[in-house]
Design an enzyme around this catalytic site. Sequence first.
Site, mmCIF file in Angstrom:
data_model
loop_
_atom_site.group_PDB
_atom_site.id
_atom_site.type_symbol
_atom_site.label_atom_id
_atom_site.label_comp_id
_atom_site.label_asym_id
_atom_site.label_seq_id
_atom_site.Cartn_x
_atom_site.Cartn_y
_atom_site.Cartn_z
ATOM 1 N N THR A 96 77.243 84.054 56.116
ATOM 2 C CA THR A 96 78.511 84.724 56.024
ATOM 3 C C THR A 96 79.463 83.371 56.169
ATOM 4 O O THR A 96 79.605 82.855 56.841
ATOM 5 C CB THR A 96 78.839 85.706 56.825
ATOM 6 O OG1 THR A 96 77.859 86.690 56.868
ATOM 7 C CG2 THR A 96 80.160 86.397 57.021
ATOM 8 N N LYS A 171 82.254 91.577 52.599
ATOM 9 C CA LYS A 171 81.773 91.396 53.795
ATOM 10 C C LYS A 171 82.885 91.127 54.854
ATOM 11 O O LYS A 171 82.981 91.621 55.960
ATOM 12 C CB LYS A 171 80.696 90.343 53.946
ATOM 13 C CG LYS A 171 80.323 89.748 55.205
ATOM 14 C CD LYS A 171 79.211 90.446 55.886
ATOM 15 C CE LYS A 171 78.877 89.889 57.147
ATOM 16 N NZ LYS A 171 77.878 90.762 57.940
ATOM 17 N N LYS A 246 83.904 84.764 64.942
ATOM 18 C CA LYS A 246 83.778 83.996 63.579
ATOM 19 C C LYS A 246 84.210 84.732 62.445
ATOM 20 O O LYS A 246 84.735 84.240 61.533
ATOM 21 C CB LYS A 246 82.262 83.596 63.346
ATOM 22 C CG LYS A 246 81.889 82.906 62.118
ATOM 23 C CD LYS A 246 80.270 82.896 61.822
ATOM 24 C CE LYS A 246 80.463 82.753 60.492
ATOM 25 N NZ LYS A 246 78.964 83.080 59.854
HETATM 26 P P1 NAD Z 1 71.172 80.801 63.177
HETATM 27 O O1 NAD Z 1 72.156 79.827 63.788
HETATM 28 O O2 NAD Z 1 70.280 81.525 63.920
HETATM 29 O O3 NAD Z 1 70.391 79.998 61.550
HETATM 30 C C1 NAD Z 1 71.122 79.407 60.968
HETATM 31 C C2 NAD Z 1 69.957 78.074 60.692
HETATM 32 O O4 NAD Z 1 70.482 77.347 59.763
HETATM 33 C C3 NAD Z 1 69.535 77.201 61.881
HETATM 34 O O5 NAD Z 1 68.139 77.437 61.910
HETATM 35 C C4 NAD Z 1 70.087 76.097 61.500
HETATM 36 O O6 NAD Z 1 69.098 74.944 62.133
HETATM 37 C C5 NAD Z 1 70.155 76.054 59.882
HETATM 38 N N1 NAD Z 1 70.873 74.910 59.419
HETATM 39 C C6 NAD Z 1 72.076 74.736 59.815
HETATM 40 N N2 NAD Z 1 72.541 73.588 59.054
HETATM 41 C C7 NAD Z 1 71.534 73.276 58.178
HETATM 42 C C8 NAD Z 1 71.240 72.388 56.913
HETATM 43 N N3 NAD Z 1 72.010 71.417 56.758
HETATM 44 N N4 NAD Z 1 70.089 72.235 56.439
HETATM 45 C C9 NAD Z 1 69.017 73.259 56.944
HETATM 46 N N5 NAD Z 1 69.322 74.104 57.655
HETATM 47 C C10 NAD Z 1 70.193 74.207 58.461
HETATM 48 O O7 NAD Z 1 72.231 81.889 62.360
HETATM 49 P P2 NAD Z 1 71.751 83.330 61.836
HETATM 50 O O8 NAD Z 1 71.880 84.265 62.880
HETATM 51 O O9 NAD Z 1 70.537 83.336 61.176
HETATM 52 O O10 NAD Z 1 72.798 83.789 60.623
HETATM 53 C C11 NAD Z 1 72.894 83.101 59.619
HETATM 54 C C12 NAD Z 1 74.159 83.540 59.021
HETATM 55 O O11 NAD Z 1 74.048 84.976 58.580
HETATM 56 C C13 NAD Z 1 75.614 83.412 59.408
HETATM 57 O O12 NAD Z 1 76.415 82.896 58.467
HETATM 58 C C14 NAD Z 1 75.713 84.734 60.369
HETATM 59 O O13 NAD Z 1 77.146 84.854 60.297
HETATM 60 C C15 NAD Z 1 75.146 85.817 59.217
HETATM 61 N N6 NAD Z 1 74.769 86.930 59.610
HETATM 62 C C16 NAD Z 1 74.278 87.142 60.905
HETATM 63 C C17 NAD Z 1 73.869 88.349 61.365
HETATM 64 C C18 NAD Z 1 73.188 88.277 62.913
HETATM 65 O O14 NAD Z 1 73.122 89.365 63.301
HETATM 66 N N7 NAD Z 1 72.760 87.266 63.364
HETATM 67 C C19 NAD Z 1 74.149 89.534 60.651
HETATM 68 C C20 NAD Z 1 74.594 89.464 59.446
HETATM 69 C C21 NAD Z 1 75.094 88.065 58.955
#
Ligand code: NAD
Length: 304
Positions: A96, A171, A246
């Site tokens: 997102t 979204k 966010k």
């Molecule tokens: P998270 O922080 O748990 O996971 C993100 C991952 O990306 C981490 O493991 C991080 O180390 C990795 N990362 C960051 N930079 C990187 C790079 N340069 N190369 C490789 N890996 C890298 O976040 P999440 O909860 O998995 O959410 C991911 C996305 O989904 C976000 O944009 C969030 O807003 C969206 N989202 C989350 C939810 C939720 O409930 N958690 C629901 C819908 C959407």
Amino acid sequence: MAIIGWVGLGNMGRPMAANLVKAGHTVQGFDVVEAAVTAAAEDGITPAKSIEEAVNGAEIVFTMLPKGEHARSVYLTDGGVLEVASKDTILVDSSTIDFDTARALHDAAREAGYVFLDAPVSGGVTGAAAGTLTFMVGAEDEDFEAAKKYIEPMAGNIFHAGGDAAGQAAKIVNNMMLAISAQGVAEGAVLADRFGLSHETFLNIAKVSSGDSWPLRTWYPVPGVVDTAAANNGFKPGFAVSLMRKDLGLALAGGETQGVPLDAAQLVADKLDKLIDEGWELADTMALIRNIDPEAEGLPKNFS
Ligand code: NAD
């Protein structure tokens, strides 16, 4: 069955990638955090040491990263996806992120000769684990059709929202309206109580009247009224204050670039900032009730 590249194995990315493995695909996964790659291997995701290794030989690559800056880095920098993936690889960003970054990624990918889709999701970590996420996709018609079969094992619903960045747009606007409704429900719950209404009675009236909303029916911020409410669980998320803030930031940024005044969204952002300043960033969004009534039923004294 396909070889699929995956970058970003966090709370969402790992279970989503795991569902592609369950569907019979080979998923090559990379994350900057080595422990995330090791953990994902337990779900059958093939560990990759770099973006290049993850995308090697892949028919399609998914990225699931925190914010726009991370997506820009993964796609656009040296050794990034647009440098190392084969030109016939379909690229899908499910993070997102802000509308402008999504547009920029579409433009850069098109210029470099790739098919790119923005495909953010709704449904949280439970939906990711269950393979029931709602995908909102911004893409050309034929690119949407080409990517759909790879998305299906992770999805309950897949919407083609429109062209470049339309998935992010849907979204962002959806979550902005959710946040504003949530603030309304928190204020309504307190005022109804002060007027002497029972919460059950008020809920039963409002949910079949014009005050109905999704957070009213699923997030009512008082314990014992709605089964799915975080209030039943000491305001543990659910949907954390920090994530909602966010997403509101993405809406406010969009309002600025599109010239749309978003006064209600700004007000709720300020209310969430207050909670964050007071150490409640990891609490559920409905902790918004704390700004109205710090003694509200079910609220812990502190949140950590
Ligand atoms: P998270 O922080 O748990 O996971 C993100 C991952 O990306 C981490 O493991 C991080 O180390 C990795 N990362 C960051 N930079 C990187 C790079 N340069 N190369 C490789 N890996 C890298 O976040 P999440 O909860 O998995 O959410 C991911 C996305 O989904 C976000 O944009 C969030 O807003 C969206 N989202 C989350 C939810 C939720 O409930 N958690 C629901 C819908 C959407």
